[in-house]
Design a protein around this motif. Structure first.
Motif, PDB file in Angstrom:
ATOM      1  N   MET A 188      -4.851  -1.907  -3.883  1.00 29.92           N
ATOM      2  CA  MET A 188      -6.268  -1.348  -3.441  1.00 29.92           C
ATOM      3  C   MET A 188      -6.753  -0.469  -4.708  1.00 29.92           C
ATOM      4  O   MET A 188      -6.374   0.621  -5.228  1.00 29.92           O
ATOM      5  CB  MET A 188      -6.021  -0.242  -2.304  1.00 29.92           C
ATOM      6  CG  MET A 188      -7.300   0.205  -1.520  1.00 29.92           C
ATOM      7  SD  MET A 188      -6.934   1.283  -0.369  1.00 29.92           S
ATOM      8  CE  MET A 188      -6.527   0.025   1.055  1.00 29.92           C
ATOM      9  N   ILE A 189      -8.072  -0.488  -4.597  1.00 31.88           N
ATOM     10  CA  ILE A 189      -8.802   0.163  -5.944  1.00 31.88           C
ATOM     11  C   ILE A 189      -9.453   1.542  -5.377  1.00 31.88           C
ATOM     12  O   ILE A 189      -9.587   1.671  -4.147  1.00 31.88           O
ATOM     13  CB  ILE A 189     -10.092  -0.591  -6.206  1.00 31.88           C
ATOM     14  CG1 ILE A 189      -9.623  -1.833  -6.891  1.00 31.88           C
ATOM     15  CG2 ILE A 189     -11.032   0.221  -7.163  1.00 31.88           C
ATOM     16  CD1 ILE A 189     -10.831  -2.789  -7.101  1.00 31.88           C
ATOM     17  N   GLN A 190      -9.045   2.522  -6.216  1.00 34.32           N
ATOM     18  CA  GLN A 190      -9.618   4.060  -5.648  1.00 34.32           C
ATOM     19  C   GLN A 190     -10.774   4.126  -6.538  1.00 34.32           C
ATOM     20  O   GLN A 190     -10.943   4.308  -7.920  1.00 34.32           O
ATOM     21  CB  GLN A 190      -8.245   4.959  -6.066  1.00 34.32           C
ATOM     22  CG  GLN A 190      -7.047   4.622  -5.686  1.00 34.32           C
ATOM     23  CD  GLN A 190      -6.856   4.938  -4.099  1.00 34.32           C
ATOM     24  OE1 GLN A 190      -7.509   5.896  -3.757  1.00 34.32           O
ATOM     25  NE2 GLN A 190      -5.954   4.196  -3.419  1.00 34.32           N
ATOM     26  N   LEU A 191     -11.776   4.743  -5.765  1.00 32.16           N
ATOM     27  CA  LEU A 191     -13.250   5.066  -6.303  1.00 32.16           C
ATOM     28  C   LEU A 191     -13.463   6.574  -5.739  1.00 32.16           C
ATOM     29  O   LEU A 191     -13.133   6.776  -4.572  1.00 32.16           O
ATOM     30  CB  LEU A 191     -14.354   4.011  -5.820  1.00 32.16           C
ATOM     31  CG  LEU A 191     -14.240   2.581  -6.659  1.00 32.16           C
ATOM     32  CD1 LEU A 191     -15.345   1.714  -5.848  1.00 32.16           C
ATOM     33  CD2 LEU A 191     -14.287   2.681  -7.830  1.00 32.16           C
ATOM     34  N   THR A 192     -13.956   7.375  -6.423  1.00 25.52           N
ATOM     35  CA  THR A 192     -14.846   8.250  -6.109  1.00 25.52           C
ATOM     36  C   THR A 192     -16.055   8.046  -5.263  1.00 25.52           C
ATOM     37  O   THR A 192     -16.605   7.084  -5.537  1.00 25.52           O
ATOM     38  CB  THR A 192     -15.207   9.332  -7.240  1.00 25.52           C
ATOM     39  OG1 THR A 192     -16.319   8.650  -7.869  1.00 25.52           O
ATOM     40  CG2 THR A 192     -13.762   9.655  -7.737  1.00 25.52           C
ATOM     41  N   ASN A 193     -16.627   8.957  -4.370  1.00 25.47           N
ATOM     42  CA  ASN A 193     -17.863   8.714  -3.745  1.00 25.47           C
ATOM     43  C   ASN A 193     -19.117   8.417  -4.823  1.00 25.47           C
ATOM     44  O   ASN A 193     -19.793   7.285  -4.606  1.00 25.47           O
ATOM     45  CB  ASN A 193     -18.080   9.910  -2.941  1.00 25.47           C
ATOM     46  CG  ASN A 193     -19.536   9.668  -2.205  1.00 25.47           C
ATOM     47  OD1 ASN A 193     -20.772   9.882  -2.728  1.00 25.47           O
ATOM     48  ND2 ASN A 193     -19.243   9.513  -0.842  1.00 25.47           N
ATOM     49  N   ARG A 194     -19.095   9.099  -5.906  1.00 19.23           N
ATOM     50  CA  ARG A 194     -20.333   8.665  -6.846  1.00 19.23           C
ATOM     51  C   ARG A 194     -19.827   7.306  -7.502  1.00 19.23           C
ATOM     52  O   ARG A 194     -20.844   6.435  -7.709  1.00 19.23           O
ATOM     53  CB  ARG A 194     -20.073   9.707  -8.005  1.00 19.23           C
ATOM     54  CG  ARG A 194     -20.960   9.390  -9.141  1.00 19.23           C
ATOM     55  CD  ARG A 194     -21.203  10.369 -10.168  1.00 19.23           C
ATOM     56  NE  ARG A 194     -22.244  10.088 -11.355  1.00 19.23           N
ATOM     57  CZ  ARG A 194     -22.242  10.523 -12.362  1.00 19.23           C
ATOM     58  NH1 ARG A 194     -21.340  11.282 -13.003  1.00 19.23           N
ATOM     59  NH2 ARG A 194     -23.270  10.318 -13.161  1.00 19.23           N
ATOM     60  N   GLN A 195     -18.665   6.814  -7.705  1.00 15.55           N
ATOM     61  CA  GLN A 195     -18.473   5.539  -8.188  1.00 15.55           C
ATOM     62  C   GLN A 195     -18.720   4.488  -7.462  1.00 15.55           C
ATOM     63  O   GLN A 195     -19.230   3.386  -7.763  1.00 15.55           O
ATOM     64  CB  GLN A 195     -16.902   5.352  -8.711  1.00 15.55           C
ATOM     65  CG  GLN A 195     -16.789   6.221  -9.988  1.00 15.55           C
ATOM     66  CD  GLN A 195     -14.940   6.555 -10.253  1.00 15.55           C
ATOM     67  OE1 GLN A 195     -14.378   6.269  -9.259  1.00 15.55           O
ATOM     68  NE2 GLN A 195     -14.758   6.795 -11.388  1.00 15.55           N
TER      69      GLN A 195
ATOM     70  N   VAL B 299     -10.994  -1.306  -1.062  1.00 15.14           N
ATOM     71  CA  VAL B 299     -11.505  -0.440  -1.847  1.00 15.14           C
ATOM     72  C   VAL B 299     -11.550   1.104  -1.068  1.00 15.14           C
ATOM     73  O   VAL B 299     -12.097   0.830  -0.049  1.00 15.14           O
ATOM     74  CB  VAL B 299     -12.937  -0.457  -2.392  1.00 15.14           C
ATOM     75  CG1 VAL B 299     -13.393   0.761  -3.121  1.00 15.14           C
ATOM     76  CG2 VAL B 299     -13.322  -1.755  -3.128  1.00 15.14           C
ATOM     77  N   ALA B 300     -10.883   2.002  -1.600  1.00 15.82           N
ATOM     78  CA  ALA B 300     -10.456   3.234  -0.894  1.00 15.82           C
ATOM     79  C   ALA B 300     -11.530   4.182  -1.755  1.00 15.82           C
ATOM     80  O   ALA B 300     -11.409   4.347  -2.765  1.00 15.82           O
ATOM     81  CB  ALA B 300      -9.345   3.867  -0.935  1.00 15.82           C
ATOM     82  N   VAL B 301     -12.450   4.888  -0.750  1.00 12.49           N
ATOM     83  CA  VAL B 301     -13.324   5.947  -1.407  1.00 12.49           C
ATOM     84  C   VAL B 301     -13.154   7.046  -0.845  1.00 12.49           C
ATOM     85  O   VAL B 301     -12.563   7.415   0.244  1.00 12.49           O
ATOM     86  CB  VAL B 301     -14.832   5.315  -0.969  1.00 12.49           C
ATOM     87  CG1 VAL B 301     -15.624   6.479  -1.715  1.00 12.49           C
ATOM     88  CG2 VAL B 301     -15.178   3.961  -1.508  1.00 12.49           C
TER      89      VAL B 301
END
Length: 397
Positions: A1-8, A257-259
């Motif tokens: 799973m891909i980890q993203l910040t809210n901004r990303q 994708v996990a945000v």
């Protein structure tokens, strides 16, 4: 799973849609490229400052004019009007995949035996006289009709017959004048290999997988939960949607994708992984200011937009005037990586004036010189798009 910040996650969506940085799409080819990326652009006939599909395109396509879309639809025939997510514009090559809907419309006709003779009359009239609207065809009949594939219906016999023939694929929209649709025989404009193709995905699960992939591509990031993004995908209830997502993940067609601080998992197309990588590199992007269409693919899921952008948008066109918080036809206003407010704009084409009735800024927005410069540039482009030579501003909040 891909980890993203809210901004990303926000950057990914904006870059995917060509709304951040330099223009990703340009001219007629850009319209076609974007239409093939999102697969479906929602159509709405209301024209306060441009129709919805035109508004979607003007925010993304460098040098866009309304004539370009008209040419692609009604001269080049690279795009076609047909229900997808409600009334829509789709790439003509996708025509075969909606054969099950046309077949349902043909079966639906059996409920209206009185239409058979009238359909023959309409067919003969079009073959003799060419493209026509319901105003050009006077058919006598006394029945109430409802479309099998969208919400059209009523007691107007001529309109009902033409809409029914359109639903079955015998007719297509030849062109539009304002809100009025003109129909002609589909086989004159759609290549036989597309028009006569059999249903490519007869299995309902395979069809659902195709539709869900299209909608994820339309928005960019979506979750596996109830959403307006799934509208008009017949038979796609929660159980079916769960199975679709399971299989698409197994096939590596989509990526989870996990945000940060978001409870629900989002999903993007596997083919968008290079764009995810680009976002993770944290490159500086040119900030643009754009007016966003009320039925824009980007904001199909208003709850998702609220979670990611902290922007709560309701299209108040169907809200009684006394209950409206903002206005009849209000567009979200995007600047850089977020929504800075919303604007009510009217194009007065008689006087060639773009009237900015009101701009409501979000509470935390600082109206800097840089923002005002970008907004002025946006309004100038918007005036040009609407054929207006002057801009007048009534008030700002």
């Amino acid at each position: 799973m891909i980890q993203l910040t809210n901004r990303q996650a926000r950057q990914f969506l904006l870059l995917k849609h060509g709304l951040l940085g330099k223009y990703k799409f340009s001219g007629k080819q850009g319209i076609l490229d974007f239409a093939r990326q999102v697969n479906c652009i929602q159509y709405d006939p209301i024209d306060v400052c441009g129709k919805n599909a035109e508004l979607v395109l003007q925010s993304r396509i460098k040098g866009f004019t309304k004539g370009m879309l008209y040419e692609l639809l009604y001269e080049d025939r690279s795009l076609v009007d047909y229900p997808d997510k409600n009334l829509a514009i789709i790439p003509v090559e996708d025509w075969p995949y909606f054969e099950r809907y046309r077949q349902a419309a043909r079966q639906h006709a059996e409920r209206y035996p009185e239409m058979e003779v009238l359909t023959e009359q309409a067919r003969a009239h079009i073959q003799k006289h060419g493209a026509l609207s319901s105003n050009d065809l006077k058919l006598d009949g006394d029945f109430s009709w409802q479309s099998a594939i969208h919400w059209s219906g009523g007691n107007n016999s001529s309109r009902s017959v033409l809409e029914q023939m359109y639903s079955t694929g015998e007719l297509i929209i030849h062109h539009k004048k304002g809100t009025r649709k003109y129909y002609d025989i589909a086989k004159k404009y759609i290549q036989p290999n597309l028009l006569n193709a059999s249903e490519p995905l007869e299995d309902e699960l395979e069809h659902h997988k195709w539709r869900v992939l299209r909608r994820i591509s339309s928005v960019g990031l979506l979750w596996n939960r109830a959403s307006d993004a799934w509208l008009n995908i017949w038979g796609l209830k929660a159980a079916q949607r769960n199975e679709v997502f399971h299989q698409l993940l197994q096939e590596s067609s989509i990526v989870a994708v996990a945000v940060e601080q978001m409870k629900d998992t989002l999903y993007c197309l596997a083919e968008d992984l290079p764009l995810i990588e680009a976002v993770l590199q944290n490159q500086e992007q040119k900030l643009r200011c754009e007016l966003i269409a009320p039925l824009d693919n980007f904001i199909w899921d208003r709850k998702l937009i609220k979670e990611l952008f902290d922007f709560d948008y309701t299209w108040e066109i169907y809200t009684p005037a006394i209950k409206r918080k903002f206005g009849y036809y209000v567009l979200p206003l995007l600047y850089g990586e977020g929504f800075i407010g919303r604007a009510e704009i009217i194009a007065d084409r008689k006087t060639g004036t773009l009237i900015v009735k009101n701009i409501w800024y979000e509470n935390d927005v600082k109206q800097t010189t840089r923002l005002q410069t970008a907004l002025n540039s946006c309004l100038q482009r918007f005036a040009l798009f609407n054929g207006c030579e002057t801009i007048t501003t009534e008030s700002k909040n």
